[in-house]
Design an enzyme around this catalytic site. Structure first.
Site, PDB file in Angstrom:
ATOM      1  CB  SER A 144      -2.479  -0.862   6.009  1.00  0.00           C
ATOM      2  OG  SER A 144      -1.331  -0.198   6.502  1.00  0.00           O
ATOM      3  CE1 TYR A 157      -0.493  -2.110   1.563  1.00  0.00           C
ATOM      4  CE2 TYR A 157      -0.023  -0.350   3.139  1.00  0.00           C
ATOM      5  CZ  TYR A 157      -0.343  -1.672   2.873  1.00  0.00           C
ATOM      6  OH  TYR A 157      -0.524  -2.560   3.912  1.00  0.00           O
TER       7      TYR A 157
END
Length: 258
Positions: A144, A157
């Site tokens: 990401s 995350y």
């Protein structure tokens, strides 16, 4: 363009999710035999059924990536059934945590490390020997933009997505002499049909999405197809000399601008 994937088998983890399902559909359209793997078997079966209805080949399997023995058994069963996994898309991951570090839930941290990072390791370790033996393989880790820039309130995350970059580059180094490429795809936010909305309309749906769209040079958010089409190319014969790379699918949001 023929991507040369007609005789390949692709295993997609987290296949029942929005990005994973489109990954499956695009790879199936390129001729791969798709294995849709998810802890939610109903979601995986929906994806596989849609692919079959469209004329492709797919099957759905249930597996918890945090269970190393179950992963090994599942991969072994796939190998016996289809002769080996050629393409591995490490897509499964958790992205729901939203707390500053001092308030972060330890259990959520442990869960995200177990799923996002260790789960990816578990399935890759099970698949990799077969690729090495056949001297051909494509591995894609789903990171990401938060994996290289951080994410406010996203400690677990962003940390696990950053770790997937290092893991993917290590796989590239180790697999290079065995016909295995490993690359990392790093999207910005992906919102499906909402990406087609003008920013003024998007503000009425989600102010957070609209704020990100405003900061994106292309002035829109991402679509699942933006990610899946890149993945299909990186898995192709044409991409055989591309390995160890982190490719952003961001609309330019990661670029410095005034």
């Amino acid at each position: 363009m023929d991507f040369g994937l007609d005789d390949k088998t692709a295993l997609v983890t987290g296949a029942g999710g929005r990005i994973g399902s489109v990954d499956c559909e695009v790879l199936a359209a390129e001729g791969t035999d798709v294995v849709a793997l998810d802890v939610d078997i109903d979601a995986a079966e929906t994806v596989a059924d849609d692919i079959e209805d469209a004329g492709g080949t797919a099957r759905a399997l249930e597996c918890d990536l945090t269970d190393r023995d179950a992963v090994a058994e599942t991969v072994s069963a796939i190998d016996e059934d289809v002769g080996g996994i050629d393409v591995l898309i490490n897509n499964a991951g958790m992205v729901d945590a939203r707390d500053r570090v001092e308030d972060f839930d330890d259990d959520v941290w442990d869960r995200d490390v177990a799923v996002n990072l260790t789960g990816t390791y578990n399935v890759t370790r099970a698949v990799y020997p077969g690729m090495k033996e056949r001297e051909w393989g494509r591995i894609i880790n789903m990171s990401s933009v938060a994996g290289w820039q951080g994410g406010f309130g996203q400690a677990s995350y962003s940390a696990t997505k950053s770790a997937l970059i290092g893991f993917g580059k290590t796989l590239a180094l180790e697999g290079a002499q065995h016909g295995i490429t490993s690359n990392v795809v790093a999207p910005s936010i992906v919102v499906g049909a909402l990406a087609d909305l003008p920013i003024d309309q998007l503000e009425g749906v989600d102010e957070h999405f609209a704020r990100i769209a405003k900061a994106t040079p292309m002035r829109r958010l991402g679509r699942e197809e933006d990610v899946a089409n890149l993945i299909a190319y990186l898995c192709s014969e044409q991409a055989e000399y591309i390995t160890g790379q982190v490719v952003g699918v961001t609309g330019g949001v990661d670029l410095f601008s005034f």
